[in-house]
Design a protein around this motif. Structure first.
Motif, PDB file in Angstrom:
ATOM      1  N   ALA A 169       0.842  -1.295   0.200  1.00 25.32           N
ATOM      2  CA  ALA A 169      -0.082  -0.149   0.065  1.00 25.32           C
ATOM      3  C   ALA A 169       0.738   1.176  -0.146  1.00 25.32           C
ATOM      4  N   SER A 170       2.113   1.206   0.878  1.00 29.03           N
ATOM      5  CA  SER A 170       2.695   2.566   0.757  1.00 29.03           C
ATOM      6  C   SER A 170       4.428   2.043   0.715  1.00 29.03           C
ATOM      7  N   LEU A 171       5.029   3.115   0.187  1.00 31.28           N
ATOM      8  CA  LEU A 171       6.553   3.142   0.319  1.00 31.28           C
ATOM      9  C   LEU A 171       6.941   4.294   0.956  1.00 31.28           C
ATOM     10  N   GLU A 172       7.432   4.246   2.244  1.00 30.68           N
ATOM     11  CA  GLU A 172       7.606   5.410   2.931  1.00 30.68           C
ATOM     12  C   GLU A 172       9.101   5.716   3.303  1.00 30.68           C
ATOM     13  N   ALA A 173       9.614   6.891   2.963  1.00 27.82           N
ATOM     14  CA  ALA A 173      11.227   6.986   3.315  1.00 27.82           C
ATOM     15  C   ALA A 173      11.310   7.583   4.592  1.00 27.82           C
ATOM     16  N   GLY A 174      12.365   6.811   5.247  1.00 29.05           N
ATOM     17  CA  GLY A 174      12.800   7.490   6.273  1.00 29.05           C
ATOM     18  C   GLY A 174      14.215   8.069   6.253  1.00 29.05           C
ATOM     19  N   LYS A 175      14.933   8.051   7.405  1.00 26.35           N
ATOM     20  CA  LYS A 175      16.460   8.593   7.303  1.00 26.35           C
ATOM     21  C   LYS A 175      17.345   7.767   6.340  1.00 26.35           C
ATOM     22  N   ASN A 176      17.400   6.774   6.381  1.00 25.62           N
ATOM     23  CA  ASN A 176      18.108   5.610   5.597  1.00 25.62           C
ATOM     24  C   ASN A 176      17.551   4.593   4.815  1.00 25.62           C
ATOM     25  N   TYR A 177      16.260   4.409   5.052  1.00 30.70           N
ATOM     26  CA  TYR A 177      15.361   3.176   4.899  1.00 30.70           C
ATOM     27  C   TYR A 177      14.422   3.777   4.169  1.00 30.70           C
ATOM     28  N   VAL A 178      13.467   2.710   3.198  1.00 35.98           N
ATOM     29  CA  VAL A 178      12.229   2.902   2.700  1.00 35.98           C
ATOM     30  C   VAL A 178      11.332   1.539   3.250  1.00 35.98           C
ATOM     31  N   ARG A 208       5.347   0.458 -11.856  1.00 32.78           N
ATOM     32  CA  ARG A 208       5.705   1.893 -11.304  1.00 32.78           C
ATOM     33  C   ARG A 208       4.584   2.982 -11.334  1.00 32.78           C
ATOM     34  N   GLY A 209       3.819   3.005 -12.445  1.00 32.95           N
ATOM     35  CA  GLY A 209       2.806   4.004 -12.371  1.00 32.95           C
ATOM     36  C   GLY A 209       1.666   3.680 -11.558  1.00 32.95           C
ATOM     37  N   GLN A 210       1.572   2.759 -10.830  1.00 29.37           N
ATOM     38  CA  GLN A 210       0.592   2.448  -9.741  1.00 29.37           C
ATOM     39  C   GLN A 210       0.970   3.293  -8.467  1.00 29.37           C
ATOM     40  N   PHE A 211       2.121   3.697  -8.435  1.00 27.56           N
ATOM     41  CA  PHE A 211       2.583   4.309  -7.013  1.00 27.56           C
ATOM     42  C   PHE A 211       2.466   5.639  -7.393  1.00 27.56           C
ATOM     43  N   LEU A 212       1.714   6.195  -6.460  1.00 29.93           N
ATOM     44  CA  LEU A 212       1.496   8.086  -6.609  1.00 29.93           C
ATOM     45  C   LEU A 212       2.380   8.640  -5.461  1.00 29.93           C
ATOM     46  N   ARG A 213       2.963   9.735  -5.928  1.00 25.92           N
ATOM     47  CA  ARG A 213       3.663  10.515  -4.832  1.00 25.92           C
ATOM     48  C   ARG A 213       2.500  11.572  -4.192  1.00 25.92           C
ATOM     49  N   VAL A 214       2.415  11.410  -2.886  1.00 26.01           N
ATOM     50  CA  VAL A 214       1.443  12.125  -2.140  1.00 26.01           C
ATOM     51  C   VAL A 214       2.204  13.092  -1.162  1.00 26.01           C
ATOM     52  N   SER A 215       3.494  12.976  -0.779  1.00 30.66           N
ATOM     53  CA  SER A 215       4.428  13.917  -0.165  1.00 30.66           C
ATOM     54  C   SER A 215       5.872  13.525  -0.597  1.00 30.66           C
ATOM     55  N   ARG A 216       6.740  14.296  -0.053  1.00 32.53           N
ATOM     56  CA  ARG A 216       7.912  14.162  -0.528  1.00 32.53           C
ATOM     57  C   ARG A 216       8.603  12.746   0.071  1.00 32.53           C
ATOM     58  N   SER A 217       8.059  12.130   1.119  1.00 32.46           N
ATOM     59  CA  SER A 217       8.593  10.816   1.445  1.00 32.46           C
ATOM     60  C   SER A 217       7.536   9.653   1.459  1.00 32.46           C
ATOM     61  N   VAL A 218       6.367  10.044   0.673  1.00 31.90           N
ATOM     62  CA  VAL A 218       5.681   8.997   0.811  1.00 31.90           C
ATOM     63  C   VAL A 218       5.012   8.492  -0.914  1.00 31.90           C
ATOM     64  N   LEU A 219       5.065   7.418  -1.198  1.00 35.79           N
ATOM     65  CA  LEU A 219       4.439   6.843  -2.294  1.00 35.79           C
ATOM     66  C   LEU A 219       3.255   5.948  -1.865  1.00 35.79           C
ATOM     67  N   LEU A 220       2.132   6.077  -2.404  1.00 36.07           N
ATOM     68  CA  LEU A 220       0.940   5.066  -2.161  1.00 36.07           C
ATOM     69  C   LEU A 220       0.619   4.449  -3.639  1.00 36.07           C
ATOM     70  N   HIS A 221       0.237   3.303  -3.557  1.00 37.45           N
ATOM     71  CA  HIS A 221      -0.314   2.246  -4.294  1.00 37.45           C
ATOM     72  C   HIS A 221      -1.903   2.820  -4.622  1.00 37.45           C
ATOM     73  N   ARG A 222      -2.056   3.496  -5.835  1.00 40.11           N
ATOM     74  CA  ARG A 222      -3.417   3.986  -6.215  1.00 40.11           C
ATOM     75  C   ARG A 222      -4.570   2.938  -5.927  1.00 40.11           C
ATOM     76  N   GLN A 223      -4.585   1.708  -6.024  1.00 43.32           N
ATOM     77  CA  GLN A 223      -5.488   0.770  -5.716  1.00 43.32           C
ATOM     78  C   GLN A 223      -5.523   0.930  -4.172  1.00 43.32           C
ATOM     79  N   HIS A 224      -4.865   1.121  -3.409  1.00 45.31           N
ATOM     80  CA  HIS A 224      -5.075   1.114  -1.729  1.00 45.31           C
ATOM     81  C   HIS A 224      -5.703   2.461  -1.187  1.00 45.31           C
ATOM     82  N   ILE A 225      -5.528   3.726  -2.214  1.00 43.63           N
ATOM     83  CA  ILE A 225      -6.312   4.889  -1.685  1.00 43.63           C
ATOM     84  C   ILE A 225      -7.548   4.907  -1.680  1.00 43.63           C
TER      85      ILE A 225
END
Length: 256
Positions: A169-178, A208-225
């Motif tokens: 559902a989400s790819l969330e960037a932290g300091k060194n990890y996603v 890749r086109g399924q993941f939408l950027r909602v903020s600088r540090s978060v990509l969300l899968h469009r099917q889960h929004i």
């Protein structure tokens, strides 16, 4: 602080220290746990007796005084185990004779050094599947770095489970990890690097086109929004800050 999720355990057999260090760092960046790095035939034998890896990466030339003490011999010993782990040859040898000797041992992959991150990730994931499923999946093409499957394998407790990218559902960037989250399956997986690295190197190109950027540090899968407004984006009960998502992005077809 919650405990770190378990990771797939890999054993590395590589006689060149600098290459071994770089490979170990890359594997950890990709979200794997390196049980041990073996620089010689004897060290590899000892590690194989001590550990139960989920997968073994084998160099062929171990620069031993005994020419028979090489990665091919280790692969034969793995094959003789009651429940052998999958193994991949990662070697500089690309001559036909060596490849023929290696393929007789039925490896789960054969990669020519240096292998890029995407090819290594795809080979490991396919090898894990070959170790779980029958009939065996085909060997990944080492010349095709785009051969990442639509799924990957992660540890859930003591089990290895298949996680489809469409379940993330989400790819969330932290300091060194996603951090990759699949809430429906209650799975969390961490990969060292940036969002761009995970999206461009590990996510299959057609997804890749399924993941939408909602903020600088978060990509969300469009099917889960499930909904969004000017301030927030929701994936079920989970709320994310809306810094980029607009109505038109959800209405547009996914890019490929």
């Amino acid at each position: 602080m919650s405990p770190s999720p378990p990771k797939l355990n890999l054993l590395v057999v590589e006689d060149e220290a600098l290459i071994a260090q770089e490979l170990g760092d890359t594997l950890q960046d990709l979200g794997y746990n390196v049980l041990a790095t073996c620089y010689s035939y004897a060290e590899a034998q000892q590690a194989l007796a001590q550990y139960q890896p989920d997968l073994v990466l084998l160099d062929i030339n171990l620069r031993s005084a005994n020419p028979t003490h090489n990665g091919l011999a280790l692969a034969q010993q793995l094959r003789e185990q009651p429940a052998p782990p999958p193994f991949i040859f990662l070697t500089a040898y690309n001559d036909l004779d060596t490849i023929r000797q290696a393929t007789r041992l039925r490896p789960s992959g054969y990669l020519i050094k240096p292998a890029n991150d995407a090819a290594l990730f795809a080979a490991i994931q396919t090898a894990i599947e070959r170790g779980i499923t029958q009939p065996q999946a085909p060997l990944p093409d080492p010349s095709d770095p785009t051969g990442t499957p639509d799924y990957f394998f992660v540890k859930a407790g003591l089990q290895i489970v298949k996680l489809n990218w469409n379940d993330v559902a989400s790819l969330e960037a932290g300091k060194n990890y996603v951090t990759l989250r699949a809430p429906a399956l209650q799975l969390v997986h961490a990969i060292r690097g940036s969002l761009a690295y995970v999206l461009d190197q590990l996510v299959p190109a057609h997804l890749r086109g399924q993941f939408l950027r909602v903020s600088r540090s978060v990509l969300l899968h469009r099917q889960h929004i499930t909904s969004h407004d000017e301030q927030s984006v929701y994936c079920g009960s989970t709320c994310f800050e809306n810094g980029h998502l607009a109505d038109r992005q959800l209405s547009e077809p996914p890019s490929v």
